[in-house]
Design a protein around this motif. Sequence first.
Motif, PDB file in Angstrom:
ATOM      1  N   ILE A 315     -39.544 -13.481  41.387  1.00 36.81           N
ATOM      2  CA  ILE A 315     -40.271 -13.382  41.880  1.00 36.81           C
ATOM      3  C   ILE A 315     -40.764 -13.244  43.457  1.00 36.81           C
ATOM      4  O   ILE A 315     -41.540 -12.959  43.993  1.00 36.81           O
ATOM      5  CB  ILE A 315     -41.015 -14.200  40.795  1.00 36.81           C
ATOM      6  N   GLY A 316     -39.781 -14.630  43.941  1.00 31.96           N
ATOM      7  CA  GLY A 316     -40.630 -15.631  45.253  1.00 31.96           C
ATOM      8  C   GLY A 316     -40.669 -14.122  46.060  1.00 31.96           C
ATOM      9  O   GLY A 316     -41.025 -14.209  47.255  1.00 31.96           O
ATOM     10  N   CYS A 317     -39.502 -12.904  46.405  1.00 33.82           N
ATOM     11  CA  CYS A 317     -39.236 -12.261  47.370  1.00 33.82           C
ATOM     12  C   CYS A 317     -39.365 -10.917  47.215  1.00 33.82           C
ATOM     13  O   CYS A 317     -39.721 -10.076  47.505  1.00 33.82           O
ATOM     14  CB  CYS A 317     -37.398 -12.343  47.760  1.00 33.82           C
ATOM     15  N   GLY A 318     -39.212 -11.067  45.769  1.00 32.85           N
ATOM     16  CA  GLY A 318     -39.290  -9.169  44.665  1.00 32.85           C
ATOM     17  C   GLY A 318     -40.715  -8.891  45.256  1.00 32.85           C
ATOM     18  O   GLY A 318     -41.363  -7.911  45.782  1.00 32.85           O
ATOM     19  N   LEU A 319     -42.064  -9.487  44.664  1.00 33.20           N
ATOM     20  CA  LEU A 319     -42.695  -9.505  44.413  1.00 33.20           C
ATOM     21  C   LEU A 319     -43.935  -9.368  45.919  1.00 33.20           C
ATOM     22  O   LEU A 319     -44.808  -7.903  46.434  1.00 33.20           O
ATOM     23  CB  LEU A 319     -44.621 -10.818  44.000  1.00 33.20           C
ATOM     24  N   PRO A 320     -43.611 -10.002  47.298  1.00 34.74           N
ATOM     25  CA  PRO A 320     -43.749  -9.594  48.262  1.00 34.74           C
ATOM     26  C   PRO A 320     -43.259  -8.679  48.932  1.00 34.74           C
ATOM     27  O   PRO A 320     -44.010  -8.082  49.108  1.00 34.74           O
ATOM     28  CB  PRO A 320     -43.428 -10.915  49.504  1.00 34.74           C
ATOM     29  N   ALA A 321     -42.486  -7.993  48.491  1.00 32.91           N
ATOM     30  CA  ALA A 321     -41.620  -6.466  48.902  1.00 32.91           C
ATOM     31  C   ALA A 321     -43.282  -5.678  48.197  1.00 32.91           C
ATOM     32  O   ALA A 321     -43.083  -4.722  48.712  1.00 32.91           O
ATOM     33  CB  ALA A 321     -40.581  -6.934  48.621  1.00 32.91           C
ATOM     34  N   ARG A 322     -42.883  -5.864  47.265  1.00 34.90           N
ATOM     35  CA  ARG A 322     -43.164  -5.249  46.332  1.00 34.90           C
ATOM     36  C   ARG A 322     -44.819  -4.741  46.893  1.00 34.90           C
ATOM     37  O   ARG A 322     -45.264  -3.656  46.928  1.00 34.90           O
ATOM     38  CB  ARG A 322     -43.515  -4.790  44.738  1.00 34.90           C
ATOM     39  N   LEU A 323     -45.576  -5.910  47.187  1.00 35.62           N
ATOM     40  CA  LEU A 323     -47.282  -5.665  47.894  1.00 35.62           C
ATOM     41  C   LEU A 323     -47.308  -5.311  48.607  1.00 35.62           C
ATOM     42  O   LEU A 323     -48.001  -4.625  49.525  1.00 35.62           O
ATOM     43  CB  LEU A 323     -47.563  -6.966  47.762  1.00 35.62           C
ATOM     44  N   GLY A 324     -45.985  -5.663  49.731  1.00 32.69           N
ATOM     45  CA  GLY A 324     -45.454  -5.220  50.947  1.00 32.69           C
ATOM     46  C   GLY A 324     -45.655  -3.673  51.151  1.00 32.69           C
ATOM     47  O   GLY A 324     -44.914  -3.398  52.459  1.00 32.69           O
ATOM     48  N   GLY A 325     -45.578  -2.260  50.187  1.00 33.84           N
ATOM     49  CA  GLY A 325     -44.983  -0.748  50.071  1.00 33.84           C
ATOM     50  C   GLY A 325     -43.738  -0.827  49.979  1.00 33.84           C
ATOM     51  O   GLY A 325     -43.002   0.281  49.774  1.00 33.84           O
ATOM     52  N   MET A 326     -42.840  -1.750  49.256  1.00 35.38           N
ATOM     53  CA  MET A 326     -41.345  -0.801  49.021  1.00 35.38           C
ATOM     54  C   MET A 326     -41.516  -0.783  47.345  1.00 35.38           C
ATOM     55  O   MET A 326     -42.531  -1.151  46.654  1.00 35.38           O
ATOM     56  CB  MET A 326     -40.510  -2.343  49.431  1.00 35.38           C
ATOM     57  N   ASN A 327     -40.511   0.245  46.736  1.00 39.13           N
ATOM     58  CA  ASN A 327     -41.006   0.519  45.795  1.00 39.13           C
ATOM     59  C   ASN A 327     -39.921  -0.330  44.782  1.00 39.13           C
ATOM     60  O   ASN A 327     -39.987  -1.736  45.336  1.00 39.13           O
ATOM     61  CB  ASN A 327     -40.291   2.392  45.705  1.00 39.13           C
ATOM     62  N   ARG A 328     -39.899  -0.267  43.347  1.00 40.23           N
ATOM     63  CA  ARG A 328     -40.157  -1.063  42.010  1.00 40.23           C
ATOM     64  C   ARG A 328     -37.857  -1.728  42.731  1.00 40.23           C
ATOM     65  O   ARG A 328     -38.097  -2.466  42.690  1.00 40.23           O
ATOM     66  CB  ARG A 328     -40.195  -0.816  40.956  1.00 40.23           C
TER      67      ARG A 328
END
Length: 404
Positions: A315-328
């Motif tokens: 959650i802590g790393c995946g969520l910022p990555a998603r908000l930063g434009g990475m796909n799911r």
Amino acid sequence: MEDLFISPEFQMSLLLFVALGGYLIASRINQSAVIGLILVGILVGPSVLGWITYTDFIQSLAHLGAVILLFVIGFEFNLREIIHPRNFAIALVGVIVPWFCGWELAILFGYSSASAIFIGTALTATSIAITANVLRELDKLHTAAAKAIIGAAVIDDVLALIVLAISTAVVNGSFSYWGIALITIKALLFIVIGAAFGTLVIGRYLVRLDRTDFVKRFPEFIFIFAMMFAFFYAICAEMVGLSTIIGAFIAGVSFKDVELNQSKSLKEGAEYLQIIFASIFFVSLGVLVDLRAVTPEILVFLVALTIVAIISKVIGCGLPARLGGMNRKDSLIIGFGMAPRGEVAMIVALIGLNAGIIDQGVYVVLVIMSLLTTVITPIIYRNWFYRGEYGTYDASGACINSGD
């Protein structure tokens, strides 16, 4: 005869024999070599057979393995990929969320505030060596997710250092804003100046040196120089409070674009060293763990902490990555890729034990949690995200073709 069994030659031979067994196990269960090496380490370690114990000799070899591994990984990256703003967000949130979750869980299980602070601190760490090696096995180091993981992990190491300093100071009652600021400045300056100096000065010097008659006569000279530089950067990183593997990684980044004509290939030579010493490093992670120390009283906390350790990083790393434009998918790859705590959390646990902040039971939990998070990521990568996408490798470990 007893002296023979404790000799460095016998221990080295035994470790490499065990490593070969790790590769056979990995092949049989169709998993990453990392999994096989760790499992065979558990088998021959104190948990089962007791053939190998975690001696100073093995610790030294394992340490060299981690340093050489990250030196090799560094050849695949440049400084711009590391300092991408998105990586800062991934690393920052990926430190805050695990620390808070670890602290809350420890308080829930009745541990003291001091122990809870250190348990949370151990959860902030990320072992870059584990994920990087698995991505390398799968020929995925050049993907956007892999670059984000490596970049965020380097930044994570700096942030984890700051958290460790803050936690220790708070527990000891010696917290100082100036002291924390000084640690942060030293770490950041080392990464930026170290990479710039290595790339613009040392890298260019090696290219010029490669053209000389001296190197034509002794083509191995530049490789020896490069390895000396890698270990020098490793010790410099330790001097400013960072992990030695970060220093080695920065050295590898420095030599990414060095093109040699007369000399031996820097990357190829380092890869052969990595095959030997990194194998011992992964075996040692299994040897380090003594499953006999797990009692029914701490088993429930161990399971809960391991689950929290994984979910909090996802959650802590995946969520910022998603908000930063990475796909799911890439966001989840980043989250699970940052989950291994490996030797980094083990070191934090040892610091807490030696300082009397945590007891032996908590230390055992943190060490085994580190191992479990280390094992889970390669399994998830190979059986979920990259199922069927396995590369074929030559003797040096370089990918010949991918199964995409």
